[in-house]
Scaffold this motif. Sequence first.
Motif, PDB file in Angstrom:
ATOM      1  N   ARG A 135      46.746  29.641  42.572  1.00 42.26           N
ATOM      2  CA  ARG A 135      45.755  30.717  42.692  1.00 42.26           C
ATOM      3  C   ARG A 135      45.298  30.884  44.139  1.00 42.26           C
ATOM      4  NH1 ARG A 135      41.910  29.921  37.293  1.00 42.26           N
ATOM      5  NH2 ARG A 135      43.549  30.354  35.767  1.00 42.26           N
ATOM      6  N   LEU A 136      45.123  29.766  44.829  1.00 42.35           N
ATOM      7  CA  LEU A 136      44.697  29.835  46.233  1.00 42.35           C
ATOM      8  C   LEU A 136      45.802  30.455  47.090  1.00 42.35           C
ATOM      9  CD1 LEU A 136      42.100  29.018  47.711  1.00 42.35           C
ATOM     10  CD2 LEU A 136      43.260  26.939  48.436  1.00 42.35           C
ATOM     11  N   MET A 137      47.048  30.138  46.752  1.00 41.26           N
ATOM     12  CA  MET A 137      48.206  30.686  47.462  1.00 41.26           C
ATOM     13  C   MET A 137      48.185  32.217  47.419  1.00 41.26           C
ATOM     14  SD  MET A 137      50.985  28.907  48.649  1.00 41.26           S
ATOM     15  CE  MET A 137      51.570  27.626  47.552  1.00 41.26           C
ATOM     16  N   ARG A 138      47.752  32.774  46.272  1.00 42.00           N
ATOM     17  CA  ARG A 138      47.770  34.229  46.077  1.00 42.00           C
ATOM     18  C   ARG A 138      46.509  34.916  46.604  1.00 42.00           C
ATOM     19  NH1 ARG A 138      47.876  35.224  40.346  1.00 42.00           N
ATOM     20  NH2 ARG A 138      47.670  33.052  39.761  1.00 42.00           N
ATOM     21  N   GLN A 139      45.540  34.101  47.033  1.00 39.64           N
ATOM     22  CA  GLN A 139      44.226  34.675  47.360  1.00 39.64           C
ATOM     23  C   GLN A 139      44.232  35.572  48.590  1.00 39.64           C
ATOM     24  OE1 GLN A 139      41.036  33.516  49.633  1.00 39.64           O
ATOM     25  NE2 GLN A 139      39.886  32.614  47.958  1.00 39.64           N
ATOM     26  N   MET A 140      45.041  35.245  49.602  1.00 40.59           N
ATOM     27  CA  MET A 140      44.992  36.003  50.855  1.00 40.59           C
ATOM     28  C   MET A 140      45.461  37.448  50.683  1.00 40.59           C
ATOM     29  SD  MET A 140      46.351  34.842  54.629  1.00 40.59           S
ATOM     30  CE  MET A 140      45.528  33.291  54.802  1.00 40.59           C
ATOM     31  N   THR A 141      46.403  37.659  49.758  1.00 38.60           N
ATOM     32  CA  THR A 141      46.897  39.019  49.519  1.00 38.60           C
ATOM     33  C   THR A 141      46.318  39.625  48.237  1.00 38.60           C
ATOM     34  OG1 THR A 141      48.821  38.111  48.374  1.00 38.60           O
ATOM     35  CG2 THR A 141      49.102  38.653  50.703  1.00 38.60           C
ATOM     36  N   GLY A 142      45.661  38.805  47.415  1.00 35.33           N
ATOM     37  CA  GLY A 142      45.141  39.280  46.134  1.00 35.33           C
ATOM     38  C   GLY A 142      43.686  39.726  46.214  1.00 35.33           C
ATOM     39  N   SER A 143      43.265  40.439  45.177  1.00 32.50           N
ATOM     40  CA  SER A 143      41.887  40.938  45.123  1.00 32.50           C
ATOM     41  C   SER A 143      40.902  39.838  44.752  1.00 32.50           C
ATOM     42  CB  SER A 143      41.777  42.053  44.071  1.00 32.50           C
ATOM     43  OG  SER A 143      42.536  43.170  44.453  1.00 32.50           O
ATOM     44  N   VAL A 144      39.684  39.956  45.281  1.00 32.59           N
ATOM     45  CA  VAL A 144      38.581  39.072  44.896  1.00 32.59           C
ATOM     46  C   VAL A 144      37.926  39.687  43.665  1.00 32.59           C
ATOM     47  CG1 VAL A 144      36.341  38.129  45.607  1.00 32.59           C
ATOM     48  CG2 VAL A 144      38.204  38.310  47.275  1.00 32.59           C
ATOM     49  N   ARG A 145      38.139  39.060  42.508  1.00 33.95           N
ATOM     50  CA  ARG A 145      37.663  39.636  41.240  1.00 33.95           C
ATOM     51  C   ARG A 145      36.286  39.052  40.873  1.00 33.95           C
ATOM     52  NH1 ARG A 145      43.048  38.709  37.768  1.00 33.95           N
ATOM     53  NH2 ARG A 145      41.729  39.447  36.044  1.00 33.95           N
ATOM     54  N   TRP A 146      35.336  39.270  41.775  1.00 36.70           N
ATOM     55  CA  TRP A 146      34.020  38.638  41.604  1.00 36.70           C
ATOM     56  C   TRP A 146      33.249  39.200  40.404  1.00 36.70           C
ATOM     57  CZ3 TRP A 146      32.528  34.170  43.150  1.00 36.70           C
ATOM     58  CH2 TRP A 146      31.179  33.807  42.955  1.00 36.70           C
ATOM     59  N   ARG A 147      33.392  40.481  40.145  1.00 36.81           N
ATOM     60  CA  ARG A 147      32.702  41.091  38.991  1.00 36.81           C
ATOM     61  C   ARG A 147      33.128  40.375  37.711  1.00 36.81           C
ATOM     62  NH1 ARG A 147      34.241  45.130  35.471  1.00 36.81           N
ATOM     63  NH2 ARG A 147      36.150  45.428  36.690  1.00 36.81           N
ATOM     64  N   GLU A 148      34.424  40.110  37.579  1.00 37.83           N
ATOM     65  CA  GLU A 148      34.926  39.417  36.389  1.00 37.83           C
ATOM     66  C   GLU A 148      34.474  37.960  36.341  1.00 37.83           C
ATOM     67  OE1 GLU A 148      39.228  40.525  35.426  1.00 37.83           O
ATOM     68  OE2 GLU A 148      38.930  41.431  37.388  1.00 37.83           O
ATOM     69  N   ILE A 149      34.388  37.332  37.512  1.00 36.42           N
ATOM     70  CA  ILE A 149      33.881  35.943  37.561  1.00 36.42           C
ATOM     71  C   ILE A 149      32.457  35.908  37.017  1.00 36.42           C
ATOM     72  CG2 ILE A 149      33.045  34.154  39.175  1.00 36.42           C
ATOM     73  CD1 ILE A 149      35.593  34.592  40.823  1.00 36.42           C
ATOM     74  N   MET A 150      31.623  36.850  37.469  1.00 41.36           N
ATOM     75  CA  MET A 150      30.223  36.870  37.011  1.00 41.36           C
ATOM     76  C   MET A 150      30.147  37.102  35.505  1.00 41.36           C
ATOM     77  SD  MET A 150      28.142  38.897  40.007  1.00 41.36           S
ATOM     78  CE  MET A 150      29.077  40.422  39.884  1.00 41.36           C
ATOM     79  N   LEU A 151      30.937  38.039  35.007  1.00 38.87           N
ATOM     80  CA  LEU A 151      30.912  38.347  33.574  1.00 38.87           C
ATOM     81  C   LEU A 151      31.409  37.158  32.739  1.00 38.87           C
ATOM     82  CD1 LEU A 151      32.250  42.018  33.700  1.00 38.87           C
ATOM     83  CD2 LEU A 151      29.910  41.291  33.166  1.00 38.87           C
ATOM     84  N   ARG A 152      32.178  36.288  33.363  1.00 39.82           N
ATOM     85  CA  ARG A 152      32.705  35.111  32.667  1.00 39.82           C
ATOM     86  C   ARG A 152      31.625  34.036  32.478  1.00 39.82           C
ATOM     87  NH1 ARG A 152      38.067  34.042  30.463  1.00 39.82           N
ATOM     88  NH2 ARG A 152      37.603  32.068  29.458  1.00 39.82           N
ATOM     89  N   LEU A 153      30.648  34.013  33.364  1.00 36.14           N
ATOM     90  CA  LEU A 153      29.642  32.944  33.335  1.00 36.14           C
ATOM     91  C   LEU A 153      28.937  32.823  31.980  1.00 36.14           C
ATOM     92  CD1 LEU A 153      28.073  33.312  36.923  1.00 36.14           C
ATOM     93  CD2 LEU A 153      29.854  31.710  36.191  1.00 36.14           C
ATOM     94  N   PRO A 154      28.365  33.903  31.428  1.00 37.62           N
ATOM     95  CA  PRO A 154      27.687  33.767  30.134  1.00 37.62           C
ATOM     96  C   PRO A 154      28.637  33.303  29.023  1.00 37.62           C
ATOM     97  CG  PRO A 154      27.136  35.874  31.164  1.00 37.62           C
ATOM     98  CD  PRO A 154      28.258  35.283  31.941  1.00 37.62           C
ATOM     99  N   SER A 155      29.895  33.777  29.060  1.00 38.31           N
ATOM    100  CA  SER A 155      30.829  33.393  27.999  1.00 38.31           C
ATOM    101  C   SER A 155      31.220  31.918  28.097  1.00 38.31           C
ATOM    102  CB  SER A 155      32.075  34.286  28.015  1.00 38.31           C
ATOM    103  OG  SER A 155      32.797  34.114  29.197  1.00 38.31           O
ATOM    104  N   GLU A 156      31.000  31.318  29.264  1.00 37.56           N
ATOM    105  CA  GLU A 156      31.237  29.876  29.432  1.00 37.56           C
ATOM    106  C   GLU A 156      29.966  29.071  29.159  1.00 37.56           C
ATOM    107  OE1 GLU A 156      34.206  28.419  29.961  1.00 37.56           O
ATOM    108  OE2 GLU A 156      35.063  30.435  29.833  1.00 37.56           O
ATOM    109  N   GLY A 157      28.922  29.763  28.698  1.00 35.38           N
ATOM    110  CA  GLY A 157      27.673  29.072  28.359  1.00 35.38           C
ATOM    111  C   GLY A 157      26.784  28.776  29.557  1.00 35.38           C
ATOM    112  N   ILE A 158      27.081  29.395  30.711  1.00 40.87           N
ATOM    113  CA  ILE A 158      26.282  29.152  31.921  1.00 40.87           C
ATOM    114  C   ILE A 158      24.914  29.827  31.781  1.00 40.87           C
ATOM    115  CG2 ILE A 158      26.122  29.599  34.417  1.00 40.87           C
ATOM    116  CD1 ILE A 158      28.149  27.384  33.670  1.00 40.87           C
ATOM    117  N   GLU A 159      23.866  29.037  31.990  1.00 39.89           N
ATOM    118  CA  GLU A 159      22.492  29.552  31.898  1.00 39.89           C
ATOM    119  C   GLU A 159      21.828  29.642  33.266  1.00 39.89           C
ATOM    120  OE1 GLU A 159      20.685  27.298  28.211  1.00 39.89           O
ATOM    121  OE2 GLU A 159      22.262  26.107  29.178  1.00 39.89           O
ATOM    122  N   ARG A 160      22.421  28.976  34.257  1.00 42.85           N
ATOM    123  CA  ARG A 160      21.799  28.912  35.587  1.00 42.85           C
ATOM    124  C   ARG A 160      22.899  28.935  36.644  1.00 42.85           C
ATOM    125  NH1 ARG A 160      20.672  23.775  37.593  1.00 42.85           N
ATOM    126  NH2 ARG A 160      19.337  23.665  39.419  1.00 42.85           N
TER     127      ARG A 160
END
Length: 293
Positions: free
Chosen positions: A234-259
């Motif tokens: 994943r890190l190898m692909r990061q320099m040319t790939g998109s930063v999918r931060w919106r999806e990372i944030m949306l993943r937090l609640p589904s992983e049970g993250i409260e803080r």
Amino acid sequence: MTKTAWVFPGQGSQAIGMGIDLLEVPAAKAKFEAAEGILGWSVPEICQSEEDKLSRTLYTQPCLYVVESILADLMREKGHQPDLVAGHSLGEYVALYAAKVLDFEQGLRLVKRRAELMDGAAGGQMAALMGFDREQLDREIEQTPDIVLANDNSSAQVVISGTPEAVEQVLANVKCKRGVKLNVSGAFHSPLMAPAAAEFQQVLESIPFVDASVPVLSNVDPTPAVEAAALKDRLMRQMTGSVRWREIMLRLPSEGIERAVEIGPGKVLTGLIKRTCPDIALENISGVEQLPD
């Protein structure tokens, strides 16, 4: 126990004077000295430079990595642990360090080379767009050659990356509240970074990764992973790939993250998470004063 994510900001969050309060902390001082041995220059000096050297990619990325890594160490020293980690672009390297995938020196060697290659990139342009019609933007990007969505930061804020002509075209054709060209040397997180990514791959392959101590959400694949091989890929692909931060944030609640705790200068990620996941409690650790007891 409250399930907690540690998130680490990337380039753009740097601030003159960041990390200076850490000089009073013996463990931090040792890290600054180790960093100087690898970089050949002093992180605290650059962070205090009146010429604002800190805003140059060559210096920004290593300085952020060092300061954020030290703050993560100090959090652990006080008995705090994350249940999950993520970092925005450069911040992913700190996330991997915090998850014990690589050690401080290995991470810094990678960041040093990444910063050199990205600082040396030329011929590209990036621009941030705020308040736009997502469908119209996606359609325009699809129809325009040599441009990609580089940072999908939130539903209301993205960064496009490509040739200067392509960026101009998208800015002219997409209605948005605000469009701002970024002061960067190249088209980061786009296929135009492929030559730099190929060079970087040689360095990355030489660094051994181990399985993560907690799940990591990566920029190019915002699903939890702990396997060393997957995280390196994943890190190898990061320099040319998109930063999918919106999806990372949306993943937090589904992983049970409260803080979520943003570790590093500024409150960019906190602001994005607040608007995207309003039920998640937020904290900022940008210096010694903010460290919890």
